[in-house]
Scaffold this motif. Sequence first.
Motif, mmCIF file in Angstrom:
data_model
loop_
_atom_site.group_PDB
_atom_site.id
_atom_site.type_symbol
_atom_site.label_atom_id
_atom_site.label_comp_id
_atom_site.label_asym_id
_atom_site.label_seq_id
_atom_site.Cartn_x
_atom_site.Cartn_y
_atom_site.Cartn_z
ATOM 1 N N ASP A 192 -0.555 44.601 71.865
ATOM 2 C CA ASP A 192 -0.917 45.710 72.817
ATOM 3 C C ASP A 192 -0.522 46.042 74.412
ATOM 4 O O ASP A 192 0.030 47.587 74.743
ATOM 5 C CB ASP A 192 -1.965 46.469 72.881
ATOM 6 C CG ASP A 192 -2.723 46.754 71.940
ATOM 7 O OD1 ASP A 192 -2.254 46.948 70.928
ATOM 8 O OD2 ASP A 192 -4.012 45.854 71.206
ATOM 9 N N HIS A 193 0.370 45.910 74.441
ATOM 10 C CA HIS A 193 1.060 45.338 76.214
ATOM 11 C C HIS A 193 2.302 45.364 76.796
ATOM 12 O O HIS A 193 2.899 45.112 77.822
ATOM 13 C CB HIS A 193 -0.153 44.303 77.181
ATOM 14 C CG HIS A 193 -1.523 45.019 76.634
ATOM 15 N ND1 HIS A 193 -1.978 45.936 77.048
ATOM 16 C CD2 HIS A 193 -2.164 44.356 76.302
ATOM 17 C CE1 HIS A 193 -3.024 46.074 77.073
ATOM 18 N NE2 HIS A 193 -4.183 44.476 76.684
ATOM 19 N N ALA A 252 6.497 52.718 79.708
ATOM 20 C CA ALA A 252 5.572 51.332 79.789
ATOM 21 C C ALA A 252 5.078 51.308 81.510
ATOM 22 O O ALA A 252 3.360 51.078 81.096
ATOM 23 C CB ALA A 252 6.696 49.870 80.260
ATOM 24 N N ARG A 253 5.416 51.972 82.462
ATOM 25 C CA ARG A 253 4.086 51.884 83.861
ATOM 26 C C ARG A 253 3.119 52.492 83.535
ATOM 27 O O ARG A 253 2.007 52.323 83.397
ATOM 28 C CB ARG A 253 5.673 52.219 84.537
ATOM 29 C CG ARG A 253 4.686 52.411 85.948
ATOM 30 C CD ARG A 253 5.504 52.474 87.043
ATOM 31 N NE ARG A 253 6.595 51.889 87.071
ATOM 32 C CZ ARG A 253 7.714 51.834 87.964
ATOM 33 N NH1 ARG A 253 8.403 53.135 87.279
ATOM 34 N NH2 ARG A 253 8.796 50.638 88.355
ATOM 35 N N ALA A 254 3.413 54.025 82.935
ATOM 36 C CA ALA A 254 1.642 54.516 82.839
ATOM 37 C C ALA A 254 1.341 53.853 81.951
ATOM 38 O O ALA A 254 -0.326 54.275 82.175
ATOM 39 C CB ALA A 254 2.527 56.020 82.055
ATOM 40 N N ALA A 255 1.525 53.550 80.981
ATOM 41 C CA ALA A 255 0.518 52.926 80.361
ATOM 42 C C ALA A 255 0.043 51.986 79.915
ATOM 43 O O ALA A 255 -0.360 50.533 79.342
ATOM 44 C CB ALA A 255 1.648 53.231 78.353
ATOM 45 N N GLY A 256 0.545 50.912 81.100
ATOM 46 C CA GLY A 256 0.352 49.778 81.785
ATOM 47 C C GLY A 256 0.769 48.299 80.291
ATOM 48 O O GLY A 256 0.570 47.101 80.751
ATOM 49 N N ASN A 310 7.444 53.763 64.925
ATOM 50 C CA ASN A 310 6.691 53.840 63.983
ATOM 51 C C ASN A 310 5.732 52.970 64.193
ATOM 52 O O ASN A 310 6.501 51.800 63.020
ATOM 53 C CB ASN A 310 8.534 53.582 62.824
ATOM 54 C CG ASN A 310 9.097 55.328 63.241
ATOM 55 O OD1 ASN A 310 8.689 55.873 62.944
ATOM 56 N ND2 ASN A 310 10.427 54.940 63.788
ATOM 57 N N GLY A 311 5.077 52.661 64.279
ATOM 58 C CA GLY A 311 4.027 51.646 64.805
ATOM 59 C C GLY A 311 4.626 50.610 65.441
ATOM 60 O O GLY A 311 4.765 50.736 66.378
ATOM 61 N N ALA A 312 5.125 49.247 64.595
ATOM 62 C CA ALA A 312 5.158 47.684 65.328
ATOM 63 C C ALA A 312 6.726 48.303 65.761
ATOM 64 O O ALA A 312 7.294 47.410 66.943
ATOM 65 C CB ALA A 312 5.720 47.291 64.402
#
Length: 98
Positions: free
Chosen positions: A37-38, A68-72, A12-14
């Motif tokens: 973003d991270h 999280a791992r997949a998205a760095g 939902n965004g944030a």
Amino acid sequence: MTDENRIELEDNGAKGRYVVRGPDGVEAEMTFTKVGDHQLIIDHTEVPDAFRGQGVGARLVTRAVEDARAAGKTIIPLCPFAAAQFRRHPEWADVLKK
């Protein structure tokens, strides 16, 4: 894994949550807040009695780690349950915010 034990991501965004829906509308969830973003902060995990002893809470945190791992991204586990899971899984150190 049956459909009623599938983990769904609601973004939902944030804020967002990982949720498992069981029979009769009962839900187990792990909520998070995005920091930029991270990073994610895992702020709450709730597993109703209907799911107790099935490893649902651990699966919710595991899914967040995998995503999280997949998205760095890194994770700050403020939730006591999530923090305990991180202590049990040293192999998650790459996503743990130092």
